[in-house]
Design a protein around this motif. Structure first.
Motif, PDB file in Angstrom:
ATOM      1  N   VAL A  31      -8.944  -8.675  -2.536  1.00  0.00           N
ATOM      2  CA  VAL A  31      -8.955  -7.506  -3.414  1.00  0.00           C
ATOM      3  C   VAL A  31      -8.138  -6.371  -2.809  1.00  0.00           C
ATOM      4  CG1 VAL A  31     -11.219  -8.111  -4.373  1.00  0.00           C
ATOM      5  CG2 VAL A  31     -11.084  -6.512  -2.459  1.00  0.00           C
ATOM      6  N   GLU A  32      -7.758  -5.417  -3.660  1.00  0.00           N
ATOM      7  CA  GLU A  32      -7.025  -4.231  -3.232  1.00  0.00           C
ATOM      8  C   GLU A  32      -7.938  -3.291  -2.450  1.00  0.00           C
ATOM      9  OE1 GLU A  32      -5.911  -0.314  -5.669  1.00  0.00           O
ATOM     10  OE2 GLU A  32      -4.670  -2.026  -6.244  1.00  0.00           O
ATOM     11  N   VAL A  33      -7.350  -2.610  -1.472  1.00  0.00           N
ATOM     12  CA  VAL A  33      -8.036  -1.547  -0.746  1.00  0.00           C
ATOM     13  C   VAL A  33      -7.180  -0.296  -0.903  1.00  0.00           C
ATOM     14  CG1 VAL A  33      -8.830  -0.710   1.498  1.00  0.00           C
ATOM     15  CG2 VAL A  33      -8.993  -3.148   0.950  1.00  0.00           C
ATOM     16  N   ASN A 155     -10.028   0.405 -14.190  1.00  0.00           N
ATOM     17  CA  ASN A 155     -10.552  -0.740 -14.940  1.00  0.00           C
ATOM     18  C   ASN A 155     -11.107  -1.790 -13.981  1.00  0.00           C
ATOM     19  OD1 ASN A 155      -9.543  -3.498 -16.825  1.00  0.00           O
ATOM     20  ND2 ASN A 155     -10.987  -2.003 -17.628  1.00  0.00           N
ATOM     21  N   ARG A 156     -11.827  -1.291 -12.972  1.00  0.00           N
ATOM     22  CA  ARG A 156     -12.426  -2.148 -11.956  1.00  0.00           C
ATOM     23  C   ARG A 156     -13.748  -1.536 -11.503  1.00  0.00           C
ATOM     24  NH1 ARG A 156      -8.295  -4.337 -13.189  1.00  0.00           N
ATOM     25  NH2 ARG A 156      -6.724  -5.356 -11.948  1.00  0.00           N
ATOM     26  N   VAL A 157     -14.558  -2.364 -10.862  1.00  0.00           N
ATOM     27  CA  VAL A 157     -15.725  -1.869 -10.155  1.00  0.00           C
ATOM     28  C   VAL A 157     -15.247  -1.527  -8.753  1.00  0.00           C
ATOM     29  CG1 VAL A 157     -17.993  -2.452  -9.220  1.00  0.00           C
ATOM     30  CG2 VAL A 157     -17.360  -3.217 -11.509  1.00  0.00           C
ATOM     31  N   VAL A 158     -15.634  -0.354  -8.273  1.00  0.00           N
ATOM     32  CA  VAL A 158     -15.175   0.124  -6.973  1.00  0.00           C
ATOM     33  C   VAL A 158     -16.326   0.058  -5.982  1.00  0.00           C
ATOM     34  CG1 VAL A 158     -14.284   2.114  -5.707  1.00  0.00           C
ATOM     35  CG2 VAL A 158     -13.498   1.656  -8.023  1.00  0.00           C
ATOM     36  N   LEU A 159     -16.070  -0.594  -4.851  1.00  0.00           N
ATOM     37  CA  LEU A 159     -16.997  -0.589  -3.731  1.00  0.00           C
ATOM     38  C   LEU A 159     -16.476   0.451  -2.754  1.00  0.00           C
ATOM     39  CD1 LEU A 159     -19.330  -1.743  -2.011  1.00  0.00           C
ATOM     40  CD2 LEU A 159     -17.647  -3.331  -1.037  1.00  0.00           C
ATOM     41  N   THR A 161     -16.544   2.235   0.821  1.00  0.00           N
ATOM     42  CA  THR A 161     -16.932   1.858   2.175  1.00  0.00           C
ATOM     43  C   THR A 161     -16.192   2.704   3.198  1.00  0.00           C
ATOM     44  OG1 THR A 161     -17.086   0.009   3.738  1.00  0.00           O
ATOM     45  CG2 THR A 161     -15.202   0.013   2.258  1.00  0.00           C
ATOM     46  N   ASN A 162     -16.770   2.834   4.373  1.00  0.00           N
ATOM     47  CA  ASN A 162     -16.079   3.553   5.435  1.00  0.00           C
ATOM     48  C   ASN A 162     -15.451   2.584   6.425  1.00  0.00           C
ATOM     49  OD1 ASN A 162     -18.380   2.669   6.716  1.00  0.00           O
ATOM     50  ND2 ASN A 162     -19.143   4.697   7.231  1.00  0.00           N
ATOM     51  N   THR A 163     -15.604   1.302   6.173  1.00  0.00           N
ATOM     52  CA  THR A 163     -14.991   0.275   7.011  1.00  0.00           C
ATOM     53  C   THR A 163     -14.747  -0.955   6.155  1.00  0.00           C
ATOM     54  OG1 THR A 163     -15.248  -1.046   9.014  1.00  0.00           O
ATOM     55  CG2 THR A 163     -17.241  -0.610   7.760  1.00  0.00           C
ATOM     56  N   PHE A 164     -13.732  -1.707   6.473  1.00  0.00           N
ATOM     57  CA  PHE A 164     -13.497  -2.960   5.764  1.00  0.00           C
ATOM     58  C   PHE A 164     -12.763  -3.914   6.687  1.00  0.00           C
ATOM     59  CE2 PHE A 164      -9.494  -0.856   5.050  1.00  0.00           C
ATOM     60  CZ  PHE A 164      -8.568  -1.886   5.072  1.00  0.00           C
ATOM     61  N   ASP A 165     -12.842  -5.170   6.368  1.00  0.00           N
ATOM     62  CA  ASP A 165     -12.090  -6.184   7.102  1.00  0.00           C
ATOM     63  C   ASP A 165     -11.541  -7.184   6.087  1.00  0.00           C
ATOM     64  OD1 ASP A 165     -14.183  -7.937   6.427  1.00  0.00           O
ATOM     65  OD2 ASP A 165     -15.209  -7.577   8.316  1.00  0.00           O
ATOM     66  N   GLN A 166     -10.715  -8.087   6.567  1.00  0.00           N
ATOM     67  CA  GLN A 166     -10.097  -9.056   5.665  1.00  0.00           C
ATOM     68  C   GLN A 166     -11.126 -10.010   5.063  1.00  0.00           C
ATOM     69  OE1 GLN A 166      -6.988  -8.517   4.656  1.00  0.00           O
ATOM     70  NE2 GLN A 166      -7.220  -6.755   5.990  1.00  0.00           N
ATOM     71  N   ASP A 167     -12.195 -10.308   5.811  1.00  0.00           N
ATOM     72  CA  ASP A 167     -13.249 -11.169   5.267  1.00  0.00           C
ATOM     73  C   ASP A 167     -13.885 -10.538   4.029  1.00  0.00           C
ATOM     74  OD1 ASP A 167     -12.868 -13.135   7.161  1.00  0.00           O
ATOM     75  OD2 ASP A 167     -14.412 -12.360   8.510  1.00  0.00           O
ATOM     76  N   LEU A 168     -14.110  -9.215   4.061  1.00  0.00           N
ATOM     77  CA  LEU A 168     -14.670  -8.520   2.901  1.00  0.00           C
ATOM     78  C   LEU A 168     -13.739  -8.663   1.701  1.00  0.00           C
ATOM     79  CD1 LEU A 168     -16.680  -6.581   1.509  1.00  0.00           C
ATOM     80  CD2 LEU A 168     -15.317  -4.696   2.424  1.00  0.00           C
ATOM     81  N   ARG A 169     -12.454  -8.447   1.903  1.00  0.00           N
ATOM     82  CA  ARG A 169     -11.479  -8.569   0.819  1.00  0.00           C
ATOM     83  C   ARG A 169     -11.504  -9.964   0.213  1.00  0.00           C
ATOM     84  NH1 ARG A 169      -5.923  -7.735   2.337  1.00  0.00           N
ATOM     85  NH2 ARG A 169      -5.583  -7.328   0.137  1.00  0.00           N
ATOM     86  N   HIS A 170     -11.590 -10.980   1.062  1.00  0.00           N
ATOM     87  CA  HIS A 170     -11.596 -12.367   0.585  1.00  0.00           C
ATOM     88  C   HIS A 170     -12.911 -12.720  -0.112  1.00  0.00           C
ATOM     89  CE1 HIS A 170      -7.722 -13.307   2.305  1.00  0.00           C
ATOM     90  NE2 HIS A 170      -8.110 -12.811   3.474  1.00  0.00           N
ATOM     91  N   VAL A 181     -12.337  -3.548  -6.598  1.00  0.00           N
ATOM     92  CA  VAL A 181     -11.427  -2.994  -5.593  1.00  0.00           C
ATOM     93  C   VAL A 181     -12.282  -2.277  -4.556  1.00  0.00           C
ATOM     94  CG1 VAL A 181      -9.439  -2.694  -7.112  1.00  0.00           C
ATOM     95  CG2 VAL A 181     -11.054  -0.831  -6.844  1.00  0.00           C
ATOM     96  N   VAL A 182     -11.690  -2.038  -3.401  1.00  0.00           N
ATOM     97  CA  VAL A 182     -12.383  -1.334  -2.325  1.00  0.00           C
ATOM     98  C   VAL A 182     -11.756   0.034  -2.160  1.00  0.00           C
ATOM     99  CG1 VAL A 182     -12.900  -1.310   0.152  1.00  0.00           C
ATOM    100  CG2 VAL A 182     -13.013  -3.462  -1.119  1.00  0.00           C
ATOM    101  N   LYS A 183     -12.588   1.071  -2.222  1.00  0.00           N
ATOM    102  CA  LYS A 183     -12.143   2.442  -1.937  1.00  0.00           C
ATOM    103  C   LYS A 183     -12.583   2.738  -0.516  1.00  0.00           C
ATOM    104  CE  LYS A 183     -12.631   7.256  -3.327  1.00  0.00           C
ATOM    105  NZ  LYS A 183     -13.296   8.177  -4.254  1.00  0.00           N
ATOM    106  N   TRP A 184     -11.615   2.891   0.351  1.00  0.00           N
ATOM    107  CA  TRP A 184     -11.867   3.085   1.774  1.00  0.00           C
ATOM    108  C   TRP A 184     -11.863   4.567   2.099  1.00  0.00           C
ATOM    109  CZ3 TRP A 184      -7.737   3.569   5.823  1.00  0.00           C
ATOM    110  CH2 TRP A 184      -8.272   3.560   7.110  1.00  0.00           C
ATOM    111  N   ASP A 185     -12.946   5.042   2.659  1.00  0.00           N
ATOM    112  CA  ASP A 185     -13.043   6.417   3.139  1.00  0.00           C
ATOM    113  C   ASP A 185     -13.499   6.361   4.592  1.00  0.00           C
ATOM    114  OD1 ASP A 185     -13.455   9.052   3.732  1.00  0.00           O
ATOM    115  OD2 ASP A 185     -14.895   9.418   2.120  1.00  0.00           O
ATOM    116  N   PRO A 186     -12.551   6.397   5.530  1.00  0.00           N
ATOM    117  CA  PRO A 186     -12.918   6.226   6.942  1.00  0.00           C
ATOM    118  C   PRO A 186     -13.852   7.313   7.463  1.00  0.00           C
ATOM    119  CG  PRO A 186     -10.639   6.956   6.745  1.00  0.00           C
ATOM    120  CD  PRO A 186     -11.135   6.675   5.348  1.00  0.00           C
ATOM    121  N   PHE A 187     -13.918   8.451   6.755  1.00  0.00           N
ATOM    122  CA  PHE A 187     -14.778   9.545   7.201  1.00  0.00           C
ATOM    123  C   PHE A 187     -16.069   9.625   6.390  1.00  0.00           C
ATOM    124  CE2 PHE A 187     -10.304  10.778   7.762  1.00  0.00           C
ATOM    125  CZ  PHE A 187     -10.254  10.701   9.151  1.00  0.00           C
ATOM    126  N   GLY A 188     -16.254   8.697   5.463  1.00  0.00           N
ATOM    127  CA  GLY A 188     -17.437   8.701   4.591  1.00  0.00           C
ATOM    128  C   GLY A 188     -18.697   8.367   5.360  1.00  0.00           C
TER     129      GLY A 188
END
Length: 194
Positions: A31-33, A155-159, A161-170, A181-188
């Motif tokens: 998925v997109e980040v 037009n997506r459900v957004v997860l 997160t303040n961290t992500f890895d490739q396993d999460l995307r897969h 899609v993943v919305k990444w907020d490193p300071f969240g």
């Protein structure tokens, strides 16, 4: 510092007209980040939006009544306000097209509105997005999850997160395909109820 190093090595994509940075684009198996430094809604005045808010409620009722044909509507905040009525099927296009009419009271005066929605074809229906979101407990069980919701414009459900890895995307791509899609907020930080 980590954000700067990551941004340089990941070659992010800046989307014109949007305040989103695609950190890692979607692929067939991931998925997109993206990162959004400031929500575009926060940069707008709310003057003149009430008619669009009321019209959006009517459009949301249409989408709920025809969830396989329509997708969640939204107000476009770039430039002049526009109500976007997304559709998935040919029947959905016909359902999304009619003018949204109503009236309300403001400062002792009755205000009538006629909003012509801007229709757009999208990939994911209200039913598909609701299916993912209503089963969202699984999304919220992901490590680093801060929340989840439907992003009508993407037009997506957004997860979130303040961290992500490739396993999460897969994992998300395998489980939900192009619906998440993943919305990444490193300071969240997680919300804390007081």
């Amino acid at each position: 510092m980590l954000l700067v190093v990551y941004a340089v090595t990941a070659a992010p994509l800046f989307l014109p007209g949007e305040l989103r940075v695609v950190v890692q684009p979607a692929t067939n198996d991931a998925v997109e980040v993206y990162y959004e430094p400031v929500s575009p809604v926060m940069l707008r005045s709310y003057e003149g939006i009430e008619s669009f808010n009321r019209a959006q409620i009517i459009a949301e009722q249409r989408a709920e009544a025809y969830p396989d044909d329509l997708a969640p509507p939204y107000i476009a905040h770039g430039g002049p306000y526009r109500l976007i009525a997304p559709y998935v099927t040919a029947r959905g296009r016909a359902l999304a097209t009619p003018v949204l009419t109503g009236e309300y009271w403001s400062e002792g005066k009755q205000v009538r509105f006629d909003i012509v929605p801007e229709v757009r074809r999208v990939a994911n229906s209200q039913a598909a997005l609701s299916w993912v979101f209503d089963g969202g407990a699984e999304l919220l069980d992901e490590p680093g999850s801060l929340g989840a919701g439907i992003d009508e414009e993407a037009n997506r459900v957004v997860l979130e997160t303040n961290t992500f890895d490739q396993d999460l995307r897969h994992r998300l791509a395998k489980r939900y395909g192009g619906l998440v899609v993943v919305k990444w907020d490193p300071f969240g930080r997680p919300m804390i109820l007081l």
